[in-house]
Design a protein around this motif. Structure first.
Motif, mmCIF file in Angstrom:
data_model
loop_
_atom_site.group_PDB
_atom_site.id
_atom_site.type_symbol
_atom_site.label_atom_id
_atom_site.label_comp_id
_atom_site.label_asym_id
_atom_site.label_seq_id
_atom_site.Cartn_x
_atom_site.Cartn_y
_atom_site.Cartn_z
ATOM 1 N N PRO A 93 74.379 -18.943 -34.717
ATOM 2 C CA PRO A 93 73.941 -20.440 -34.907
ATOM 3 C C PRO A 93 73.015 -20.662 -35.742
ATOM 4 C CG PRO A 93 74.070 -19.348 -32.513
ATOM 5 C CD PRO A 93 73.939 -18.182 -33.618
ATOM 6 N N LEU A 94 72.151 -19.957 -36.210
ATOM 7 C CA LEU A 94 70.787 -20.450 -36.728
ATOM 8 C C LEU A 94 71.550 -20.968 -38.237
ATOM 9 C CD1 LEU A 94 67.814 -20.650 -37.128
ATOM 10 C CD2 LEU A 94 67.877 -18.584 -38.277
ATOM 11 N N GLY A 95 71.740 -20.427 -39.002
ATOM 12 C CA GLY A 95 72.427 -20.928 -40.417
ATOM 13 C C GLY A 95 73.547 -22.093 -40.449
ATOM 14 N N LEU A 96 74.395 -21.910 -39.153
ATOM 15 C CA LEU A 96 75.367 -23.070 -39.118
ATOM 16 C C LEU A 96 74.472 -24.423 -38.838
ATOM 17 C CD1 LEU A 96 77.928 -21.266 -36.907
ATOM 18 C CD2 LEU A 96 77.891 -21.821 -39.171
ATOM 19 N N ILE A 104 73.554 -34.191 -41.753
ATOM 20 C CA ILE A 104 73.496 -35.148 -40.709
ATOM 21 C C ILE A 104 72.051 -35.850 -40.621
ATOM 22 C CG2 ILE A 104 73.858 -35.625 -38.123
ATOM 23 C CD1 ILE A 104 75.917 -33.432 -38.038
ATOM 24 N N GLY A 105 71.118 -34.936 -40.728
ATOM 25 C CA GLY A 105 69.651 -35.314 -40.470
ATOM 26 C C GLY A 105 69.479 -36.478 -41.672
ATOM 27 N N LEU A 106 70.097 -36.155 -42.871
ATOM 28 C CA LEU A 106 69.760 -37.065 -44.032
ATOM 29 C C LEU A 106 70.378 -38.276 -43.825
ATOM 30 C CD1 LEU A 106 69.073 -37.743 -47.073
ATOM 31 C CD2 LEU A 106 71.241 -36.837 -47.612
ATOM 32 N N ALA A 107 71.684 -38.491 -43.153
ATOM 33 C CA ALA A 107 72.278 -39.681 -42.736
ATOM 34 C C ALA A 107 71.552 -40.500 -41.827
ATOM 35 C CB ALA A 107 73.729 -39.445 -42.205
ATOM 36 N N ASN A 141 77.073 -38.099 -30.966
ATOM 37 C CA ASN A 141 76.529 -37.064 -30.789
ATOM 38 C C ASN A 141 76.639 -36.377 -31.995
ATOM 39 O OD1 ASN A 141 78.707 -34.756 -31.100
ATOM 40 N ND2 ASN A 141 79.644 -35.904 -29.458
ATOM 41 N N VAL A 142 77.195 -36.743 -33.380
ATOM 42 C CA VAL A 142 76.907 -36.346 -34.714
ATOM 43 C C VAL A 142 75.675 -36.503 -34.906
ATOM 44 C CG1 VAL A 142 77.530 -38.878 -35.726
ATOM 45 C CG2 VAL A 142 77.952 -36.573 -36.831
ATOM 46 N N ILE A 187 83.815 -32.324 -36.442
ATOM 47 C CA ILE A 187 83.070 -30.962 -36.152
ATOM 48 C C ILE A 187 81.685 -31.272 -36.378
ATOM 49 C CG2 ILE A 187 83.059 -28.684 -36.481
ATOM 50 C CD1 ILE A 187 85.765 -29.441 -35.620
ATOM 51 N N VAL A 188 80.763 -31.222 -35.318
ATOM 52 C CA VAL A 188 79.259 -31.566 -35.472
ATOM 53 C C VAL A 188 78.523 -30.261 -35.191
ATOM 54 C CG1 VAL A 188 79.863 -33.983 -34.865
ATOM 55 C CG2 VAL A 188 79.187 -32.305 -33.132
ATOM 56 N N GLY A 189 77.184 -30.533 -35.148
ATOM 57 C CA GLY A 189 76.260 -29.538 -34.757
ATOM 58 C C GLY A 189 76.477 -28.713 -33.614
#
Length: 511
Positions: A93-96, A104-107, A141-142, A187-189
């Motif tokens: 999960p770490l790299g994903l 998403i954080g940039l947005a 939730n994105v 498909i999200v985090g």
């Protein structure tokens, strides 16, 4: 008599006393990081006891008889030291998640997500506002947990401007974003995080099994539309009639969005369409590198590489938006906003370090295999192997969510035990993951340990100064019960009809 009545009136109701007790108990639990540290220590002690007892287990995949290995041995100590860094850096999960959050954080940091949500709700026809808020909340939730803070006040503002009760809008925003957290058309985090943990757990039984971020996608897509209707019906038939007409007068806060936000959204939309068209063209091009060796889509490099594809999508639209509205004026603005988004993941990275060690130790000792095989044998002996056992698991997880709020931490706790056990009964790990997700998501909004409940309560007090935790709980409980009930019915329908939960994923493991 009057004194007795006075004491009874002052005494909180049973439901409130129960929630308060759960909150007190949950607050006494250690931090999730320390929970995994203690679990790792428990595995260490258990491995010694199992090894001294000469415990063995027949591996369900290879058929080989494996002895429980002690971590307090020359081999065990070497494993702990040699594998610690690999356990952490190689944890699926770490790299994903880190990769997803770059885009998403940039947005989010550039204000694209908040502006998009605001315009989506305000542009909806009045009669569809309830459905628009519900749909937006579920899709938000994105933005991960940020949705629980962004949407409720926006929804309250919209409801108030339409002459409807603002607390109803706030409740709908929080409920749809919180209880509908696991559903999305994209498909999200969350998909990347949970599937990575599921893969690690499934490999206790079979090292070749991979649970991908798209393995629950079909079920999630259907859930979005079903839950949108459920949330809207609960709001209009239960919440708004109970609240009645709002009599207060609250000054509305002006929007802080850039003046050219509409042009920014238009250009970002154009960039999104161009990107999707390019990917679609490449996907369906003859001999496409995104398809399998024989031209198949399941499995294919497109599905296995969905995370990088989504990452570049968010970077493309975010940069287009940022340049248009003036929030990206130099190249370093992109990396600085990405870095700001990654800082928010600090606590997650720390948690993953402890969780990865626990799961690796659990797997190495073969205790996980022993529990899975013997647990499955016990359920078989009790003739409790059908769909009811999945329903019991859903109820169990729903109650667990009242004590451990973090969805990733809870799945990291449950997956190494329940995924291999249910695999022994023939269930696909992605199906078990679906059962976990609907239980965890539905009860998010009534968990006393939800840190965002206090924030939302603050929003509510803007419109009702006398509101308390009981007020918020009474607003959220109808959504929780409705979401959990409908989701169980939806899962039952998928189960009975044999519908796929994602590309090529059904209830049972392939023969």
């Amino acid at each position: 008599m009057e004194a007795t009545a006075s004491r009874d009136a002052a005494r909180p109701r049973l439901s409130i006393r129960l929630l308060n007790a759960i909150e007190r108990f949950g607050n006494r639990l250690p931090d999730p990081f320390m929970i995994f540290v203690m679990l790792a220590a428990a595995v260490l002690v258990a491995s010694v006891l199992f090894a001294l007892a000469g415990a063995t287990v027949e591996h369900p995949g290879s058929g080989e008889v494996e002895a429980i290995r002690s971590l307090v041995s020359a081999e065990g100590i070497q494993f702990i030291l040699d594998s610690m860094l690999d356990n952490f850096t190689g944890f699926a999960p770490l790299g994903l998640v880190l990769s997803m959050m770059l885009g998403i954080g940039l947005a989010e940091k550039l204000g694209l997500l908040e502006t998009l949500v605001r315009h989506t709700i305000l542009s909806a026809p009045k009669r569809l506002v309830t459905y628009t808020v519900a749909f937006t909340g579920i899709m938000m939730n994105v933005a991960s947990d940020a949705s629980l803070i962004l949407l409720p006040p926006l929804a309250a503002m919209v409801y108030h401007s339409l002459g409807r009760h603002p607390i109803a809008g706030l409740a709908l925003g929080f409920a749809s974003a919180g209880a509908g957290f696991t559903a999305n058309l994209l498909i999200v985090g969350t998909d990347a995080l949970l599937s990575g943990i599921s893969t690690e757990a499934a490999r206790i039984v079979s090292p070749d099994i991979v649970v991908t971020p798209v393995d629950n996608w079909y079920f999630n897509c259907v859930s979005v539309f079903v839950l949108t209707i459920v949330a809207a019906v609960v709001t209009e038939r239960v919440i708004e009639p109970r609240l009645g007409t709002y009599q207060g007068d609250v000054e509305q806060v002006e929007s802080s969005e850039p003046a050219n936000a509409r042009r920014g959204l238009r250009n970002a939309g154009i960039a999104a369409l161009i990107y999707v068209a390019a990917i679609a063209t490449l996907l369906f091009w003859p001999n496409s590198p995104l398809r399998g060796p024989d031209g198949e889509l399941i499995p294919s490099p497109f599905l296995s590489g969905i995370i990088p594809i989504i990452l570049f999508f968010f970077i493309t639209v975010s940069v287009t938006w940022g340049i248009t509205v003036g929030r990206i004026k130099r190249s370093r603005d992109v990396s600085e906003n990405m870095a700001e988004a990654m800082r928010d993941l600090g606590s997650y990275i720390v948690l993953i370090f402890a969780a990865s060690q626990f799961i690796a130790w659990f797997n190495w000792t073969h205790i996980g295999t022993w529990i899975a095989v013997n647990g499955a044998d016990l359920l078989t002996a009790m003739d409790f192997t059908g769909f009811p056992v999945i329903l019991c698991y859903i109820v169990f997880t729903a109650f667990m969510n009242l004590l451990i709020f973090s969805g990733s931490a809870k799945w990291a706790l449950e997956a190494p035990v329940f995924v291999p056990m249910f695999m022994q009964l023939g269930y696909h790990p992605a199906f078990v993951q679906v059962a976990y997700r609907i239980a965890d998501s539905s009860t998010n909004i009534i968990s006393p340990l939800n840190p965002y409940m206090i924030v939302v309560l603050t929003f509510i007090r803007k419109y009702d100064k006398n509101a308390g935790l009981g007020t918020l709980m009474s607003l959220m409980l109808p959504y929780t019960l409705a979401f959990l009930s409908i989701w169980i019915l939806l899962l039952t329908a998928f189960y009975l009809l044999g519908l796929p939960y994602g590309p090529g994923i059904t209830t049972y493991l392939p023969a």
